[in-house]
Design an enzyme around this catalytic site. Sequence first.
Site, PDB file in Angstrom:
ATOM      1  N   ASP A 290      -0.362  -5.173  -0.935  1.00  0.00           N
ATOM      2  CA  ASP A 290      -0.936  -4.754   0.522  1.00  0.00           C
ATOM      3  C   ASP A 290      -0.022  -4.021   1.265  1.00  0.00           C
ATOM      4  O   ASP A 290       0.969  -4.806   1.915  1.00  0.00           O
ATOM      5  CB  ASP A 290      -1.473  -5.912   1.142  1.00  0.00           C
ATOM      6  CG  ASP A 290      -2.308  -6.744   0.366  1.00  0.00           C
ATOM      7  OD1 ASP A 290      -3.478  -6.404   0.328  1.00  0.00           O
ATOM      8  OD2 ASP A 290      -2.008  -7.895  -0.199  1.00  0.00           O
TER       9      ASP A 290
ATOM     10  N   THR B 232     -10.971  -2.611  -4.403  1.00  0.00           N
ATOM     11  CA  THR B 232     -11.818  -3.088  -3.063  1.00  0.00           C
ATOM     12  C   THR B 232     -12.587  -4.045  -3.294  1.00  0.00           C
ATOM     13  O   THR B 232     -13.426  -3.883  -4.530  1.00  0.00           O
ATOM     14  CB  THR B 232     -12.005  -1.975  -2.187  1.00  0.00           C
ATOM     15  OG1 THR B 232     -12.175  -2.527  -0.968  1.00  0.00           O
ATOM     16  CG2 THR B 232     -13.173  -1.189  -2.560  1.00  0.00           C
ATOM     17  N   THR B 233     -13.153  -4.994  -2.443  1.00  0.00           N
ATOM     18  CA  THR B 233     -14.296  -5.879  -2.429  1.00  0.00           C
ATOM     19  C   THR B 233     -15.532  -5.173  -1.899  1.00  0.00           C
ATOM     20  O   THR B 233     -15.377  -5.198  -0.642  1.00  0.00           O
ATOM     21  CB  THR B 233     -13.839  -7.160  -1.939  1.00  0.00           C
ATOM     22  OG1 THR B 233     -12.634  -7.536  -2.205  1.00  0.00           O
ATOM     23  CG2 THR B 233     -14.787  -8.194  -2.467  1.00  0.00           C
TER      24      THR B 233
ATOM     25  N   GLU C 206      -3.214 -19.468 -10.146  1.00  0.00           N
ATOM     26  CA  GLU C 206      -3.922 -20.609 -10.271  1.00  0.00           C
ATOM     27  C   GLU C 206      -4.923 -20.709 -11.585  1.00  0.00           C
ATOM     28  O   GLU C 206      -5.150 -19.734 -11.926  1.00  0.00           O
ATOM     29  CB  GLU C 206      -4.848 -20.935  -9.039  1.00  0.00           C
ATOM     30  CG  GLU C 206      -6.045 -19.747  -8.994  1.00  0.00           C
ATOM     31  CD  GLU C 206      -5.313 -18.607  -8.511  1.00  0.00           C
ATOM     32  OE1 GLU C 206      -4.388 -18.377  -7.668  1.00  0.00           O
ATOM     33  OE2 GLU C 206      -5.946 -17.509  -8.698  1.00  0.00           O
TER      34      GLU C 206
ATOM     35  N   GLY D 214      -8.829 -12.878  -3.949  1.00  0.00           N
ATOM     36  CA  GLY D 214      -9.162 -13.567  -2.764  1.00  0.00           C
ATOM     37  C   GLY D 214      -8.266 -15.126  -2.688  1.00  0.00           C
ATOM     38  O   GLY D 214      -7.489 -15.085  -3.673  1.00  0.00           O
TER      39      GLY D 214
ATOM     40  N   ASN E 129      -8.166  -2.810   1.783  1.00  0.00           N
ATOM     41  CA  ASN E 129      -7.936  -3.209   3.273  1.00  0.00           C
ATOM     42  C   ASN E 129      -6.693  -3.951   3.309  1.00  0.00           C
ATOM     43  O   ASN E 129      -6.183  -4.285   4.495  1.00  0.00           O
ATOM     44  CB  ASN E 129      -9.009  -4.260   3.597  1.00  0.00           C
ATOM     45  CG  ASN E 129     -10.415  -3.747   3.939  1.00  0.00           C
ATOM     46  OD1 ASN E 129     -10.336  -2.972   5.092  1.00  0.00           O
ATOM     47  ND2 ASN E 129     -11.293  -3.397   3.072  1.00  0.00           N
TER      48      ASN E 129
ATOM     49  N   HIS F 278      -4.672  -3.362  -2.907  1.00  0.00           N
ATOM     50  CA  HIS F 278      -6.066  -3.612  -1.962  1.00  0.00           C
ATOM     51  C   HIS F 278      -6.515  -2.374  -0.908  1.00  0.00           C
ATOM     52  O   HIS F 278      -5.487  -2.733  -0.089  1.00  0.00           O
ATOM     53  CB  HIS F 278      -5.924  -4.888  -1.529  1.00  0.00           C
ATOM     54  CG  HIS F 278      -5.943  -6.154  -2.614  1.00  0.00           C
ATOM     55  ND1 HIS F 278      -6.672  -6.677  -3.219  1.00  0.00           N
ATOM     56  CD2 HIS F 278      -4.822  -6.561  -3.323  1.00  0.00           C
ATOM     57  CE1 HIS F 278      -6.294  -7.589  -4.174  1.00  0.00           C
ATOM     58  NE2 HIS F 278      -4.912  -7.744  -4.189  1.00  0.00           N
TER      59      HIS F 278
ATOM     60  N   ASP G 205     -14.358 -11.400  -4.790  1.00  0.00           N
ATOM     61  CA  ASP G 205     -13.820 -12.312  -4.044  1.00  0.00           C
ATOM     62  C   ASP G 205     -14.107 -13.779  -4.418  1.00  0.00           C
ATOM     63  O   ASP G 205     -15.059 -14.128  -4.716  1.00  0.00           O
ATOM     64  CB  ASP G 205     -14.230 -12.099  -2.558  1.00  0.00           C
ATOM     65  CG  ASP G 205     -13.456 -12.758  -1.485  1.00  0.00           C
ATOM     66  OD1 ASP G 205     -13.158 -14.180  -1.725  1.00  0.00           O
ATOM     67  OD2 ASP G 205     -13.115 -12.273  -0.499  1.00  0.00           O
TER      68      ASP G 205
END
Length: 354
Positions: free
Chosen positions: A295, A97-98, A224, A194, A17, A15, A164
């Site tokens: 990350d 990236t979002t 999930e 997210g 960020n 990712h 996200d």
Amino acid sequence: MEWCVSMPKIELHAHLNGSIRDSTLLELTKALIGKGAINFSEVEHIILKYNRSVEEVFKLFDLIHILTTDHNTVARITREVIEDFASENVVYLELRTTPKRNDSVGMSKRSYVEAVLKGLRSITSVDVDFIPHCEDSKTLFTPAPAIDGHARKRIFVRLLLSIDRRETTEAAMDTVKLALEMRPYGVVGIDLSGNPSIGDWTTYLPALKFAREQGLYVTLHCGEEIKNMLDFRPQRIGHACFFEDEHWRQLKSSNIPVEICLTSNVRTMTVPSIDVHHFAHLYNAKHPLVLCTDDSGVFSTCLSKEYKIAADSFGLGRREMFELSRNAVEYIFADSKIKEDLRRNFNSVAKKYG
Ligand code: 6MZ
């Protein structure tokens, strides 16, 4: 560690960020102190913490986004993140990236992605290939490739746009449409990521279906709503945490490659410890998998370190780690020409890791 660094590697789950250099984050934070955008007493303990819960990691991302969401910073962090991966011999990177709107600086989702592209174009210290090639183009890179040793580094970069889990169906659809528009500039797919405790699968499903119909690749953070995600049959999944027996059965019969993020999973306590990580289970079952960082900034890691951790924790030697890295070529979201180029490059250095 040395051979983990020198070995060519493929990164498929990073990712933007989450991969910022500490020094850059510190510099950006200092620049904002006193400007009222951040209340440091509220976030200090999360910044300084080593093991963060999943909830705390997402609080940290909210803080990072305050620091980074303007065009120049997005371009800068993109450049730095790619330089950092290239410096440790990552030869193919799928960076996700979002796309974000930030009205206060005149940023739209589109201009966010344009800033990422500006960052890509600004790199001069390494050779970067990010524009897809037309079918008949003969060479991918000039000068001739040299992926091992000290020659000038080269890296293929392709982009995934993330949805996200906080987003609405419409916002998710906007991201997919943007990805389609940006295909000529190296966007190859869509990621769903997210905070896993937020949102519902049915919200994103229309956008994900549309993405697939339009020929974009899809990868999903899968810890999930697992059955729904596996039923969707994405081209890859991330993490594969909290799986139960029926999920493992479904995953194995579908053969969907898994992006494994060891340090991230241990640090966020989504697996209790490295020795019980499902890497071993999947590796022994010869299930397609690829080691990734998730990350590297937030979890203070890098891809070479992840290879070293896997080698040490699961008793794998150089040859096995090289094969793990080489196999990842088969799971990338890029065209066959790039796969061939990467296979050739891995073959050219295979003897060193034998
Ligand atoms: C789920 C994650 C994540 O998109 O702003 N992200 N989503 N699980 C994870 N593992 C811990 N790590 C990162 O990068 C940061 C964003 O990526 C997603 C989150 O949505 C986070 O806000 P970009 O470049």
